[in-house]
Each structure stands twice: as C-alpha cells, then as structure tokens.
Design a protein around this motif. Sequence first.
Motif, PDB file in Angstrom:
ATOM      1  N   MET A   1       0.847  -1.176   0.000  1.00  0.00           N
ATOM      2  CA  MET A   1       0.000   0.000   0.000  1.00  0.00           C
ATOM      3  C   MET A   1       0.895   1.242   0.000  1.00  0.00           C
ATOM      4  O   MET A   1       1.923   1.265   0.649  1.00  0.00           O
ATOM      5  N   SER A   2       0.511   2.274  -0.714  1.00  0.00           N
ATOM      6  CA  SER A   2       1.277   3.520  -0.784  1.00  0.00           C
ATOM      7  C   SER A   2       0.790   4.486   0.293  1.00  0.00           C
ATOM      8  O   SER A   2      -0.415   4.594   0.540  1.00  0.00           O
ATOM      9  N   TYR A   3       1.741   5.184   0.892  1.00  0.00           N
ATOM     10  CA  TYR A   3       1.427   6.180   1.921  1.00  0.00           C
ATOM     11  C   TYR A   3       2.070   7.509   1.565  1.00  0.00           C
ATOM     12  O   TYR A   3       3.091   7.559   0.871  1.00  0.00           O
ATOM     13  N   PHE A   4       1.459   8.580   2.094  1.00  0.00           N
ATOM     14  CA  PHE A   4       1.922   9.928   1.824  1.00  0.00           C
ATOM     15  C   PHE A   4       1.974  10.721   3.120  1.00  0.00           C
ATOM     16  O   PHE A   4       1.065  10.620   3.951  1.00  0.00           O
ATOM     17  N   ILE A   5       3.018  11.532   3.264  1.00  0.00           N
ATOM     18  CA  ILE A   5       3.112  12.453   4.387  1.00  0.00           C
ATOM     19  C   ILE A   5       2.273  13.670   4.037  1.00  0.00           C
ATOM     20  O   ILE A   5       2.378  14.208   2.935  1.00  0.00           O
ATOM     21  N   ILE A   6       1.440  14.096   4.972  1.00  0.00           N
ATOM     22  CA  ILE A   6       0.678  15.324   4.770  1.00  0.00           C
ATOM     23  C   ILE A   6       1.378  16.423   5.565  1.00  0.00           C
ATOM     24  O   ILE A   6       1.708  16.250   6.732  1.00  0.00           O
ATOM     25  N   SER A   7       1.660  17.533   4.881  1.00  0.00           N
ATOM     26  CA  SER A   7       2.378  18.636   5.515  1.00  0.00           C
ATOM     27  C   SER A   7       1.886  19.959   4.937  1.00  0.00           C
ATOM     28  O   SER A   7       1.128  19.989   3.968  1.00  0.00           O
ATOM     29  N   GLN A   8       2.349  21.030   5.557  1.00  0.00           N
ATOM     30  CA  GLN A   8       1.974  22.364   5.094  1.00  0.00           C
ATOM     31  C   GLN A   8       2.855  22.740   3.921  1.00  0.00           C
ATOM     32  O   GLN A   8       4.073  22.570   3.960  1.00  0.00           O
ATOM     33  N   ASP A   9       2.241  23.245   2.869  1.00  0.00           N
ATOM     34  CA  ASP A   9       2.972  23.686   1.687  1.00  0.00           C
ATOM     35  C   ASP A   9       3.627  25.025   2.011  1.00  0.00           C
ATOM     36  O   ASP A   9       2.937  26.042   2.162  1.00  0.00           O
ATOM     37  N   GLU A  10       4.935  25.027   2.123  1.00  0.00           N
ATOM     38  CA  GLU A  10       5.680  26.218   2.531  1.00  0.00           C
ATOM     39  C   GLU A  10       5.738  27.290   1.448  1.00  0.00           C
ATOM     40  O   GLU A  10       6.249  28.385   1.696  1.00  0.00           O
ATOM     41  N   ARG A  11       5.222  27.005   0.265  1.00  0.00           N
ATOM     42  CA  ARG A  11       5.188  28.038  -0.785  1.00  0.00           C
ATOM     43  C   ARG A  11       4.205  29.147  -0.445  1.00  0.00           C
ATOM     44  O   ARG A  11       4.299  30.244  -0.990  1.00  0.00           O
ATOM     45  N   PHE A  12       3.280  28.867   0.465  1.00  0.00           N
ATOM     46  CA  PHE A  12       2.333  29.887   0.896  1.00  0.00           C
ATOM     47  C   PHE A  12       2.960  30.627   2.075  1.00  0.00           C
ATOM     48  O   PHE A  12       2.692  30.318   3.237  1.00  0.00           O
ATOM     49  N   VAL A  13       3.798  31.608   1.766  1.00  0.00           N
ATOM     50  CA  VAL A  13       4.605  32.273   2.793  1.00  0.00           C
ATOM     51  C   VAL A  13       3.783  33.138   3.740  1.00  0.00           C
ATOM     52  O   VAL A  13       4.245  33.458   4.829  1.00  0.00           O
ATOM     53  N   HIS A  14       2.594  33.531   3.348  1.00  0.00           N
ATOM     54  CA  HIS A  14       1.762  34.378   4.201  1.00  0.00           C
ATOM     55  C   HIS A  14       0.665  33.577   4.901  1.00  0.00           C
ATOM     56  O   HIS A  14      -0.364  34.134   5.288  1.00  0.00           O
TER      57      HIS A  14
ATOM     58  N   GLU B   1      14.886   0.715   8.317  1.00  0.00           N
ATOM     59  CA  GLU B   1      15.559   1.424   7.229  1.00  0.00           C
ATOM     60  C   GLU B   1      15.467   2.952   7.384  1.00  0.00           C
ATOM     61  O   GLU B   1      16.148   3.685   6.684  1.00  0.00           O
ATOM     62  N   SER B   2      14.627   3.429   8.298  1.00  0.00           N
ATOM     63  CA  SER B   2      14.481   4.872   8.528  1.00  0.00           C
ATOM     64  C   SER B   2      15.793   5.443   9.041  1.00  0.00           C
ATOM     65  O   SER B   2      16.559   4.762   9.717  1.00  0.00           O
ATOM     66  N   GLU B   3      16.033   6.708   8.707  1.00  0.00           N
ATOM     67  CA  GLU B   3      17.264   7.376   9.137  1.00  0.00           C
ATOM     68  C   GLU B   3      16.925   8.556  10.030  1.00  0.00           C
ATOM     69  O   GLU B   3      15.922   9.244   9.812  1.00  0.00           O
ATOM     70  N   PHE B   4      17.797   8.793  11.016  1.00  0.00           N
ATOM     71  CA  PHE B   4      17.596   9.879  11.968  1.00  0.00           C
ATOM     72  C   PHE B   4      18.832  10.774  11.997  1.00  0.00           C
ATOM     73  O   PHE B   4      19.955  10.317  11.771  1.00  0.00           O
ATOM     74  N   HIS B   5      18.609  12.054  12.308  1.00  0.00           N
ATOM     75  CA  HIS B   5      19.717  12.983  12.524  1.00  0.00           C
ATOM     76  C   HIS B   5      20.349  12.667  13.877  1.00  0.00           C
ATOM     77  O   HIS B   5      19.766  11.962  14.701  1.00  0.00           O
TER      78      HIS B   5
ATOM     79  N   ASP C   1      20.556  14.501  16.418  1.00  0.00           N
ATOM     80  CA  ASP C   1      19.747  15.003  17.531  1.00  0.00           C
ATOM     81  C   ASP C   1      18.484  14.172  17.767  1.00  0.00           C
ATOM     82  O   ASP C   1      17.683  14.481  18.640  1.00  0.00           O
ATOM     83  N   GLY C   2      18.287  13.119  16.986  1.00  0.00           N
ATOM     84  CA  GLY C   2      17.136  12.235  17.169  1.00  0.00           C
ATOM     85  C   GLY C   2      15.948  12.568  16.297  1.00  0.00           C
ATOM     86  O   GLY C   2      14.957  11.832  16.287  1.00  0.00           O
ATOM     87  N   SER C   3      16.010  13.673  15.560  1.00  0.00           N
ATOM     88  CA  SER C   3      14.897  14.015  14.675  1.00  0.00           C
ATOM     89  C   SER C   3      14.950  13.134  13.423  1.00  0.00           C
ATOM     90  O   SER C   3      15.999  12.643  13.020  1.00  0.00           O
ATOM     91  N   LEU C   4      13.808  12.975  12.822  1.00  0.00           N
ATOM     92  CA  LEU C   4      13.659  12.082  11.674  1.00  0.00           C
ATOM     93  C   LEU C   4      14.274  12.708  10.422  1.00  0.00           C
ATOM     94  O   LEU C   4      13.969  13.845  10.075  1.00  0.00           O
ATOM     95  N   LYS C   5      15.143  11.958   9.748  1.00  0.00           N
ATOM     96  CA  LYS C   5      15.781  12.425   8.522  1.00  0.00           C
ATOM     97  C   LYS C   5      15.102  11.835   7.293  1.00  0.00           C
ATOM     98  O   LYS C   5      14.720  12.547   6.374  1.00  0.00           O
ATOM     99  N   ARG C   6      14.947  10.516   7.264  1.00  0.00           N
ATOM    100  CA  ARG C   6      14.328   9.828   6.126  1.00  0.00           C
ATOM    101  C   ARG C   6      13.418   8.731   6.655  1.00  0.00           C
ATOM    102  O   ARG C   6      13.885   7.676   7.078  1.00  0.00           O
ATOM    103  N   PRO C   7      12.119   8.991   6.638  1.00  0.00           N
ATOM    104  CA  PRO C   7      11.204   7.957   7.124  1.00  0.00           C
ATOM    105  C   PRO C   7      10.977   6.879   6.076  1.00  0.00           C
ATOM    106  O   PRO C   7      10.873   7.154   4.888  1.00  0.00           O
ATOM    107  N   VAL C   8      10.939   5.650   6.545  1.00  0.00           N
ATOM    108  CA  VAL C   8      10.578   4.511   5.706  1.00  0.00           C
ATOM    109  C   VAL C   8       9.524   3.734   6.481  1.00  0.00           C
ATOM    110  O   VAL C   8       9.745   3.363   7.630  1.00  0.00           O
TER     111      VAL C   8
ATOM    112  N   GLY D   1       8.116   2.959   1.380  1.00  0.00           N
ATOM    113  CA  GLY D   1       7.584   1.879   2.191  1.00  0.00           C
ATOM    114  C   GLY D   1       8.186   0.552   1.793  1.00  0.00           C
ATOM    115  O   GLY D   1       8.514   0.327   0.626  1.00  0.00           O
ATOM    116  N   ILE D   2       8.358  -0.310   2.774  1.00  0.00           N
ATOM    117  CA  ILE D   2       8.834  -1.657   2.507  1.00  0.00           C
ATOM    118  C   ILE D   2       7.964  -2.618   3.284  1.00  0.00           C
ATOM    119  O   ILE D   2       7.287  -2.244   4.237  1.00  0.00           O
TER     120      ILE D   2
END
Length: 185
Positions: free
Chosen positions: A1-14, A116-120, A122-129, A176-177
């Motif tokens: 199954m495919s998954y997507f991260i939902i986030s705020q589009d930063e192109r909307f600067v205002h 397989e996920s990677e973290f910085h 400082d413990g923050s998420l770098k590459r989620p899998v 995803g794996i």
Amino acid sequence: MSYFIISQDERFVHAVEPDGISRAVPRELLTLERIGEMDDWVLQFPIKEQQRLQGGLFVDFIQHPVTLWSDRLKSLLVRCSKKLKFQPVVLTDLKRLRQEPYWLMAAPEVHCLSNESEFHKDGSLKRPVIDERMAGLQPMMKVGGIREDLFIVSLGVAESILRRDFIGVRLTRIEGIYEENGGIA
C-alpha cells in the motif's frame, strides 16, 4: 500500500499562524485517549501580528506550532476514517474582523517506521521509511515513536485530497517496505 506524508505547503509564505496555541494546548492531550479532556475548553487564538499586517492566508493545513486542520479538510477526513477525534479551535484576525474554524486532531498512533528509517544526530527524523506490515490498512495515522508530529495518509485519502481545491496542503510519497521476520520480502 502507498502512503503519503501530509504537511503544510511552505510556498504559501503568508499562511496564518496562531499566537499562543503551543502554550495553551499541551501536546500530551493530542491523543485518542486524552483529547476529550479539552471538551469544555474554549480554544480561540489570534493570528500572529506580522500576518495580520500582511493579510495572512487561512490555509487548509497548519503544521506549526501545533497541527491544525481546516473545517473543509476535517470534513473529508471524517469520511475516510472513523477512528479520528477532533477538538474545535477558532483563529481570529482581529484587524480584518475575521474568524475561521480549525480543528485539533487525534489520530491512531502507529509505530510503523522500518529499521531502514534514518535519523539525525539530535534524534529528529531524517528519512522515514514505513513498514507497510506494521502500518496495516489505516487510512490515516500519526507515526508513533518519534519527536515530530508526522501524519501519513493512504493512497485513497491522498487521492481524495488531491481531487479537491485545498490550499496549503502538500502530499509527499513516503518510501515503504514490507518487512517480514526482520528482512525485506
């Protein structure tokens, strides 16, 4: 199954950002078990002063400092998953005498990150899998076991979002794996 991260589009600067919400809403209450503790709270916040001066845009997804979902986006999500719980919030632009309803949301928290996920450092998420076996068939979930608030949606929910004219919502495909017995099948 495919998954997507939902986030705020930063192109909307205002895009608007509520002022004072992170002090008023404890993060630990944003779970399925505890969100009901805010039932009697009146949650109304002004938008930050800079955005009032620039004419802030009320986008459909606000990621920081606390994740907020527009009324329109919430209406779609409740049709996609019966497991979500919401609390109302009102954002106010005092200069323009405008109020907009938003929602705090609690979603099923699923510990579905693969090894397989990677973290910085400082413990923050770098590459989620995502381990698709652990994610199951949830249409929407919050990734558990990490510092960040990371919400992911299934392909069906992502397609429903894309068919509508939501503003400020970004969907990013997440790798995803399918792990079985600790290995990739």
